[in-house]
Design an enzyme around this catalytic site. Sequence first.
Site, PDB file in Angstrom:
ATOM      1  CB  THR A  86      -8.728  52.836 -69.096  1.00 21.83           C
ATOM      2  OG1 THR A  86      -7.330  53.343 -69.357  1.00 21.83           O
ATOM      3  CG2 THR A  86      -9.029  52.305 -70.375  1.00 21.83           C
TER       4      THR A  86
ATOM      5  CB  CYS B 134      -1.454  54.110 -73.690  1.00 25.73           C
ATOM      6  SG  CYS B 134      -1.815  54.483 -71.923  1.00 25.73           S
TER       7      CYS B 134
ATOM      8  CD  GLN C  35      -0.838  62.905 -66.554  1.00 30.86           C
ATOM      9  OE1 GLN C  35       0.083  63.360 -66.058  1.00 30.86           O
ATOM     10  NE2 GLN C  35      -0.653  61.724 -67.217  1.00 30.86           N
TER      11      GLN C  35
ATOM     12  CG  ASN D 197      -1.251  62.059 -71.674  1.00 33.04           C
ATOM     13  OD1 ASN D 197      -2.171  62.787 -72.213  1.00 33.04           O
ATOM     14  ND2 ASN D 197      -0.880  60.992 -72.215  1.00 33.04           N
TER      15      ASN D 197
ATOM     16  CB  SER E 114      -5.498  57.120 -62.938  1.00 33.77           C
ATOM     17  OG  SER E 114      -5.737  55.689 -63.577  1.00 33.77           O
ATOM     18  N   GLY E 115      -5.071  56.252 -59.752  1.00 31.92           N
ATOM     19  CA  GLY E 115      -4.264  56.309 -58.318  1.00 31.92           C
ATOM     20  C   GLY E 115      -2.796  56.425 -58.750  1.00 31.92           C
TER      21      GLY E 115
HETATM   22  N1  PLP Z   1      -6.008  59.907 -69.071  1.00 32.83           N
HETATM   23  C1  PLP Z   1      -4.797  60.242 -68.932  1.00 32.83           C
HETATM   24  C2  PLP Z   1      -4.547  61.766 -69.278  1.00 32.83           C
HETATM   25  C3  PLP Z   1      -3.681  59.486 -68.642  1.00 32.83           C
HETATM   26  O1  PLP Z   1      -2.465  60.178 -68.721  1.00 32.83           O
HETATM   27  C4  PLP Z   1      -4.101  58.148 -68.509  1.00 32.83           C
HETATM   28  C5  PLP Z   1      -2.625  57.210 -68.443  1.00 32.83           C
HETATM   29  O2  PLP Z   1      -1.617  57.554 -68.481  1.00 32.83           O
HETATM   30  C6  PLP Z   1      -5.161  57.689 -68.607  1.00 32.83           C
HETATM   31  C7  PLP Z   1      -6.049  58.395 -68.989  1.00 32.83           C
HETATM   32  C8  PLP Z   1      -5.525  56.007 -68.319  1.00 32.83           C
HETATM   33  O3  PLP Z   1      -5.254  55.760 -66.937  1.00 32.83           O
HETATM   34  P1  PLP Z   1      -5.161  54.292 -66.702  1.00 32.83           P
HETATM   35  O4  PLP Z   1      -4.162  53.704 -67.575  1.00 32.83           O
HETATM   36  O5  PLP Z   1      -4.643  54.205 -65.400  1.00 32.83           O
HETATM   37  O6  PLP Z   1      -6.470  53.633 -66.888  1.00 32.83           O
END
Ligand code: PLP
Length: 358
Positions: free
Chosen positions: A54, A304, A161, A131, A180-181
């Site tokens: 994010t 989310c 992803q 995702n 993202s880890g």
């Molecule tokens: N982008 C994608 C495609 C995601 O699937 C996600 C989280 O699921 C994010 C961005 C955001 O990642 P984070 O919640 O670790 O910031």
Amino acid sequence: MENAWDILNNEYGNPSSLHKKGFLAEKIIVESKKNISSIMGCRSDELIFTSGATESNNIGIFGTALYSRKKTIITSAIEHPSVLQPLKFLETKGYKILKIFPNQNGEFKAEDFISKINEDTFLISTMWVNNETGTILPVEEIARLAKLKDKEILVHCDGVQGFCKMPNLILENIDLFSFSGHKFHSPKGIGGLYIKKNTRLKPIFYGGGQEFGIRSGTENVALIKSLSDTISYTQSNIVNQYNLFEDLNSYTLSKLSTIDELNFNNFGQTVPYIINFSIKNIKSEVLIHFLEEYEIYVSSGSACSKNKDSHVLKAFSIDNKLLKSSIRISFGIYNNFEDIDILAEKIRLATKQILKVK
Ligand code: PLP
């Protein structure tokens, strides 16, 4: 230093401090960055640590917008909210956001992105793998063709992803790449952004100047080390793991396709580790809660965007009934064939108990 826990206990120094403790903490960051960048095939000064995708997506989008005098951004209609929401905000500030939709076969074509480029375009932001549906977007091709048309255009990829799951990470022609880890077994709250050398972007917040001035704030040393370790681990086995995901995917499809009420929501070319399906007349949340009783944890849409209809499935023009029933399964490295047997058995049980199917 062994692991994140040891670091929290012993290497508690602030990496910006001049004393020995600070130096030792900084060394962990430098070594982690060296390790990750060598795996990614980039320079270590092309990588910054963030709290996750994010933040990486926001830095990439707002950072380039703050630098550029141009006002047009091209994106796909199925991006994660951490891309779509910053773009929506920019729209309120006079930016033009052009969204690309899939064709009738559920595929995204690079030419559809390229044909939208005009003299006001400064950024293309497109995800690698969706995702919710696992649909693969042709990021490499988009980036290559975009640079041929206008070498000044920046390409940002939300790689969340695909990173550490797809065996073919190629950063060539991509200027910004977010990850993202926690998508590959690191703890939550750590991720990164690849920023190609000399990419024109400004910081979106200011402070102590850490991470080349792009991401000020004291680094989370323990999480950075665990990110580095999990990237090493997943990358060392990525081809075997991908092959296993493919076998698990075929097995799951063969098992679930014997359930008459079940419809696969499969669009375009997809990754093997995400499967989306709907069971007509069983709402997503009903099936999620049914399965959780058996310690099977699946999702509907994006974690989310709880309680909202999926903008992704809508972009693929899915039937409204299927939309309300959509379920997403994602495989992790600990899943096996036995898990799939149990999943299929419990889904069948759900259709019997909820739909009263014999
Ligand atoms: N982008 C994608 C495609 C995601 O699937 C996600 C989280 O699921 C994010 C961005 C955001 O990642 P984070 O919640 O670790 O910031």
